[in-house]
Design a protein around this motif. Structure first.
Motif, PDB file in Angstrom:
ATOM      1  N   ARG A  15      -0.048   5.640  -9.246  1.00  0.00           N
ATOM      2  CA  ARG A  15      -1.034   4.942  -8.474  1.00  0.00           C
ATOM      3  C   ARG A  15      -1.018   5.346  -6.964  1.00  0.00           C
TER       4      ARG A  15
ATOM      5  N   ALA B   9       0.892  -1.258  -0.011  1.00  0.00           N
ATOM      6  CA  ALA B   9       0.047  -0.108   0.059  1.00  0.00           C
ATOM      7  C   ALA B   9       0.787   1.241  -0.093  1.00  0.00           C
TER       8      ALA B   9
ATOM      9  N   THR C 170      -8.738   2.867   3.829  1.00  0.00           N
ATOM     10  CA  THR C 170      -7.806   2.338   3.032  1.00  0.00           C
ATOM     11  C   THR C 170      -8.236   1.396   1.706  1.00  0.00           C
ATOM     12  N   THR C 171      -9.370   1.749   1.507  1.00  0.00           N
ATOM     13  CA  THR C 171     -10.095   1.043   0.258  1.00  0.00           C
ATOM     14  C   THR C 171      -9.981   1.975  -1.207  1.00  0.00           C
ATOM     15  N   SER C 172      -9.618   3.170  -1.031  1.00  0.00           N
ATOM     16  CA  SER C 172      -9.618   3.948  -2.289  1.00  0.00           C
ATOM     17  C   SER C 172      -8.298   4.303  -2.709  1.00  0.00           C
ATOM     18  N   TYR C 173      -7.980   4.704  -3.930  1.00  0.00           N
ATOM     19  CA  TYR C 173      -6.998   5.320  -4.595  1.00  0.00           C
ATOM     20  C   TYR C 173      -7.361   5.882  -5.956  1.00  0.00           C
TER      21      TYR C 173
ATOM     22  N   GLU D 138      -5.395   7.689  -9.622  1.00  0.00           N
ATOM     23  CA  GLU D 138      -4.335   7.483 -10.453  1.00  0.00           C
ATOM     24  C   GLU D 138      -3.879   8.958 -11.359  1.00  0.00           C
TER      25      GLU D 138
ATOM     26  N   PRO E  26      -2.786   5.106  -3.174  1.00  0.00           N
ATOM     27  CA  PRO E  26      -3.805   4.686  -2.371  1.00  0.00           C
ATOM     28  C   PRO E  26      -3.649   5.569  -1.162  1.00  0.00           C
ATOM     29  N   ASN E  27      -4.865   5.604  -0.525  1.00  0.00           N
ATOM     30  CA  ASN E  27      -4.934   6.370   0.902  1.00  0.00           C
ATOM     31  C   ASN E  27      -4.890   5.339   1.711  1.00  0.00           C
ATOM     32  N   GLU E  28      -4.035   5.744   2.665  1.00  0.00           N
ATOM     33  CA  GLU E  28      -3.593   4.860   3.990  1.00  0.00           C
ATOM     34  C   GLU E  28      -3.993   5.439   5.291  1.00  0.00           C
TER      35      GLU E  28
END
Length: 234
Positions: free
Chosen positions: A52, A30, A113-116, A118, A54-56
């Protein structure tokens, strides 16, 4: 212990270890990465890169992404692909040094923690003496927290905060066909087409004018013959 109880405990233990492994892999992967969709960028050419992100953070969303491009890469041109709800800025003096994307209000990468998201850009000419681009990236959250993805691999092991990287292919020597160079080629082709079209139009106009003059000459000649015949008869 019965055979049935032994296998049941073994299955529970295997499932637990498997879940732990998946969770660990998820945490390790991640981070911000750089991907290439299509042909690999070539040394000395222009290439497209997709970050890419991702949110953490469980309680904060990502509001800014900032990529630093080393000055020794000497990249003179960079363009960004529009991302809805985000503004992009390319920082450049003699060479491109930074690309920054900033979220408009309500458009950040959501907390959790489910979105990202680009972020795509093209850049070049790429360095000819580098095998791997290292694109250190700062990820800023809505609570002010900043995650710096800027560490290079050492000894083949992935660091805790790895920088996004892109492998460069050797130059094919046949033109690179990416980014600004490709756009310039298309522009030149369009200009050639326009020039050819203009030449064709001019030739057609001159041809039409020539036919008109020829027809006028035939008319004048025919009139002169008729007048001469009338004089002869009289």
């Amino acid at each position: 212990m019965s055979t049935h109880q032994f296998f049941r405990r073994a299955l529970v233990l295997s499932a637990t270890l498997g879940a732990t492994g998946l969770m660990t892999a998820g945490v390790a992967s991640a981070h911000v990465t750089a991907d290439v969709y299509g042909s690999q960028p070539e040394k000395g050419g222009y290439g497209s890169v997709v970050l890419r992100v991702p949110n953490e953070e469980e309680q904060a969303g990502t509001v800014k992404v900032e990529v630093t491009i080393p000055a020794d890469y000497a990249i003179s041109s960079a363009r960004t692909k529009p991302v809805p709800g985000w503004t992009a800025e390319v920082t450049k003096q003699d060479v491109v040094s930074k690309i920054t994307w900033t979220a408009e209000r309500g458009s950040e990468i959501p907390a959790g923690t489910t979105s990202y998201q680009e972020f795509s850009f093209t850049a070049g000419p790429l360095p000819e003496d580098v095998d791997t681009l290292v694109l250190a990236t700062a990820q800023t959250y809505s609570d002010g927290t900043v995650s710096n993805w800027n560490e290079e691999p050492q000894g083949g092991e992935e660091p805790d905060s790895p920088a996004p990287t892109v492998e460069l292919a050797e130059s094919s020597g046949g033109g690179h066909g990416h980014g600004a160079e490709h756009a310039s080629a298309e522009s030149a082709e369009a200009e050639d087409t326009a020039a050819a079209s203009s030449s064709d139009d001019t030739a057609r106009w001159l041809g039409g004018a020539g036919l008109a003059v020829g027809a006028l000459g035939l008319g004048v000649g025919a009139g002169a013959i008729i007048v001469a015949r009338k004089r002869t008869r009289s």
